[in-house]
Scaffold this active site. Structure first.
Site, PDB file in Angstrom:
ATOM      1  N   GLU A   1     -12.185   6.293   4.318  1.00  0.00           N
ATOM      2  CA  GLU A   1     -11.808   6.843   5.624  1.00  0.00           C
ATOM      3  C   GLU A   1     -13.098   7.302   6.301  1.00  0.00           C
ATOM      4  OE1 GLU A   1      -9.085   9.721   4.149  1.00  0.00           O
ATOM      5  OE2 GLU A   1      -7.750   8.165   3.368  1.00  0.00           O
TER       6      GLU A   1
ATOM      7  N   ARG B   1     -13.709  30.483  47.091  1.00  0.00           N
ATOM      8  CA  ARG B   1     -13.570  29.357  48.009  1.00  0.00           C
ATOM      9  C   ARG B   1     -13.223  28.046  47.300  1.00  0.00           C
ATOM     10  NH1 ARG B   1     -18.602  26.810  50.589  1.00  0.00           N
ATOM     11  NH2 ARG B   1     -19.549  28.730  49.863  1.00  0.00           N
TER      12      ARG B   1
ATOM     13  N   ASN C   1       1.814  10.833   6.039  1.00  0.00           N
ATOM     14  CA  ASN C   1       1.100  10.113   7.087  1.00  0.00           C
ATOM     15  C   ASN C   1       1.636  10.535   8.446  1.00  0.00           C
ATOM     16  OD1 ASN C   1       0.117   6.670   6.356  1.00  0.00           O
ATOM     17  ND2 ASN C   1      -0.998   8.550   6.191  1.00  0.00           N
TER      18      ASN C   1
ATOM     19  N   TYR D   1     -18.211  30.819  45.730  1.00  0.00           N
ATOM     20  CA  TYR D   1     -17.461  29.690  45.183  1.00  0.00           C
ATOM     21  C   TYR D   1     -16.232  30.108  44.384  1.00  0.00           C
ATOM     22  CZ  TYR D   1     -21.427  26.541  46.173  1.00  0.00           C
ATOM     23  OH  TYR D   1     -22.408  25.797  46.776  1.00  0.00           O
TER      24      TYR D   1
ATOM     25  N   TYR E   1       0.825  -1.212   0.000  1.00  0.00           N
ATOM     26  CA  TYR E   1       0.000   0.000   0.000  1.00  0.00           C
ATOM     27  C   TYR E   1       0.856   1.256   0.000  1.00  0.00           C
ATOM     28  CZ  TYR E   1      -2.967   3.813   1.414  1.00  0.00           C
ATOM     29  OH  TYR E   1      -3.595   5.028   1.457  1.00  0.00           O
TER      30      TYR E   1
END
Length: 500
Positions: A414, A284, A196, A281, A53
């Site tokens: 793909e 804290r 690739n 918050y 390939y």
């Protein structure tokens, strides 16, 4: 700058960061032996006459098309040319430096079938800071980062373009000549080996990883400053609280906040008689929120360190002398790491924006409205908080995962892709947004601390306050805010907050 040396496949995150920032790279001896072994396997496979390939076949959906022996070199060159279909602005130079180094190190492991000349040319471009021009858009993070890597690889054959350290752009052949190299003629599989791989998405994500870590440390400083500006408590940072939960990032952040606030006279001034039992918050719960962000950043760092050392092209020349087709080019780990970093960046900015809102609200902070005297005549930090809110909102939208948004390509050959490059690309604007939010918090917290004078904060916070006041005056009456934000941004890039 000190040269970075490592064996291919064994680099650490600080190595890649140094290369990004301009350090030269030398691969440890021995890599040529690995490359030679891989080439011998490739030559044997070619001699067998088998269909290989991307070596003697077409690519993707055209993999069943056999290529004549006399056309193998043309096949590899055509691959580079046809796949250079990127678009958009070029990737930043630090990211391209990373891509060159990542690709060279991957090929040097010998599993890709690239000759030493390929690795050496990549390293020569890096050393000379002659960086290929790589459009940012065009990869879906599967089959490798094909389009951007094609643009990068064209320079090796004397095509495409590259920009030198003086920001002068050259054609590929001229760029090679300038560094004493000639254009390469690609051997079997070399074009495919270059295209690739996940090096582009990994490089972008690594760059964002380093920025995220820096921003988290800057946010600990600005967050600690906001605690003192709002006359908040340091009790929530007591180590006994965090030991009972056991989350490692939370424990480390609490320790950092305690160190940043240690010795504050502002804190000592309201230990007795303060009617507030608990802070909001955003003050804290900093250890819980920022600690979780730290854990995510470090988790992503582990994934990216492994990916940076990986061989991610296809097919691969493996032990035993075989050429195997697989899918290491699928960048799902990078996509997940990038999505994780996006969550951390969004939350670092979100909680900081809430602290800015607290500081500008006189009901919550006890400070003058919008941190300025003569409110009404002066608007103070009113719109700076709006800007922070706008940046935080942008980041919330961009934090949506990209990894779940697969879109099939190549005529459904793909059919599942990672979207890792898109996932990584959105991290840079997110980091820019966080930096803007933290710059506004830096200004607001420093302004708030000023209202507590003559009381002083801790040594660490007073040093940060003094650095800011060296370039930005207190906000006594309305003036242009944008230059102050820009100055604060620049200072925050050099913040050092130890994390045990």
């Amino acid at each position: 700058m000190t040269c970075i040396t490592f064996a291919a496949g064994q680099a650490r995150l600080p190595d890649w960061r140094a290369i990004r920032d301009g350090a030269p790279l030398t691969l440890a001896p021995g890599w040529r032996d690995d490359v030679a072994a891989g080439l011998a396997t490739l030559e044997k496979a070619l001699a067998s006459g088998a269909a290989l390939y991307g070596v003697n076949t077409g690519f993707g959906k055209l993999a069943s098309t056999r290529i004549a022996e006399g056309d193998l070199a043309k096949l590899q060159l055509n691959l580079l040319r046809s796949h250079a279909a990127g678009t958009g602005a070029n990737l930043p130079r630090p990211v391209v430096r990373l891509i060159l180094a990542l690709k060279a190190a991957s090929l040097a492991r010998g599993a890709s079938g690239a000759r030493p000349e390929i690795v050496e040319t990549l390293l020569a471009l890096l050393e000379a800071d002659m960086l290929p021009d790589v459009p940012a858009q065009g990869s879906v993070g599967a089959s490798g980062d094909l389009a951007p890597l094609a643009h990068l690889s064209l320079v090796l054959v004397g095509e495409g373009s590259a920009t030198d350290a003086q920001h002068v752009t050259h054609g590929g052949a001229t760029a090679l000549a300038a560094i004493g190299r000639a254009p390469l003629v690609l051997g079997p599989k070399e074009g495919l080996a270059l295209l690739n791989g996940t090096q582009v998405s990994t490089a972008i994500a690594l760059d964002a990883l380093y920025r995220a870590g820096d921003l988290l440390r800057a946010a600990l400083l600005t967050g600690a400053m906001s605690v003192d500006a709002a006359r908040g408590s340091d009790t929530p940072f007591d180590p006994r609280i965090h030991a009972l939960r056991g989350q490692p990032g939370q424990i480390r952040v609490a320790e950092a906040l305690r160190q940043l606030l240690a010795g504050s006279a502002i804190r000592d001034s309201h230990r007795e008689g303060d009617i507030r039992v608990q802070d909001p918050y955003c003050l804290r719960c900093q250890p819980q929120v920022m600690g979780a962000c730290l854990d995510l950043i470090e988790q992503a760092g582990g994934t990216l360190e492994r990916e940076a050392n990986a061989v991610t092209d296809n097919p691969l020349l493996v032990a035993g002398g075989e050429l195997l087709s697989g899918g290491n080019f699928h960048a799902e780990p990078v996509a997940f790491a990038a999505d994780t970093l996006a969550l951390a960046l969004a939350e670092i900015g979100a909680i900081a924006e809430r602290r800015i809102a607290l500081l500008t609200d006189p009901v919550l902070s006890g400070l003058p409205a919008f941190l300025v005297q003569a409110g009404g005549l002066n608007s103070g930090f009113m719109i700076a908080q709006v800007t922070a809110a706008a940046l935080a909102a942008e980041n919330r939208a961009m934090a949506t995962p990209r990894s779940v948004d697969s879109l099939p390509t190549s005529a459904n050959q793909e059919d599942h892709v990672s979207m890792a490059t898109n996932a990584a690309l959105r991290l840079t604007p997110m980091a820019e947004n966080v930096e803007g939010i933290l710059a506004i918090e830096y200004l607001a917290a420093a302004q708030g601390i000023g209202f507590h004078r003559p009381l002083t904060s801790s040594a660490a916070i007073e040093a940060a306050h003094a650095r800011l006041r060296g370039v930005v005056a207190p906000w006594d009456e309305d003036r242009l805010m944008a230059p102050d934000i820009a100055a604060a941004r620049a200072l925050l890039r050099d913040v050092e907050v130890p994390l045990a």
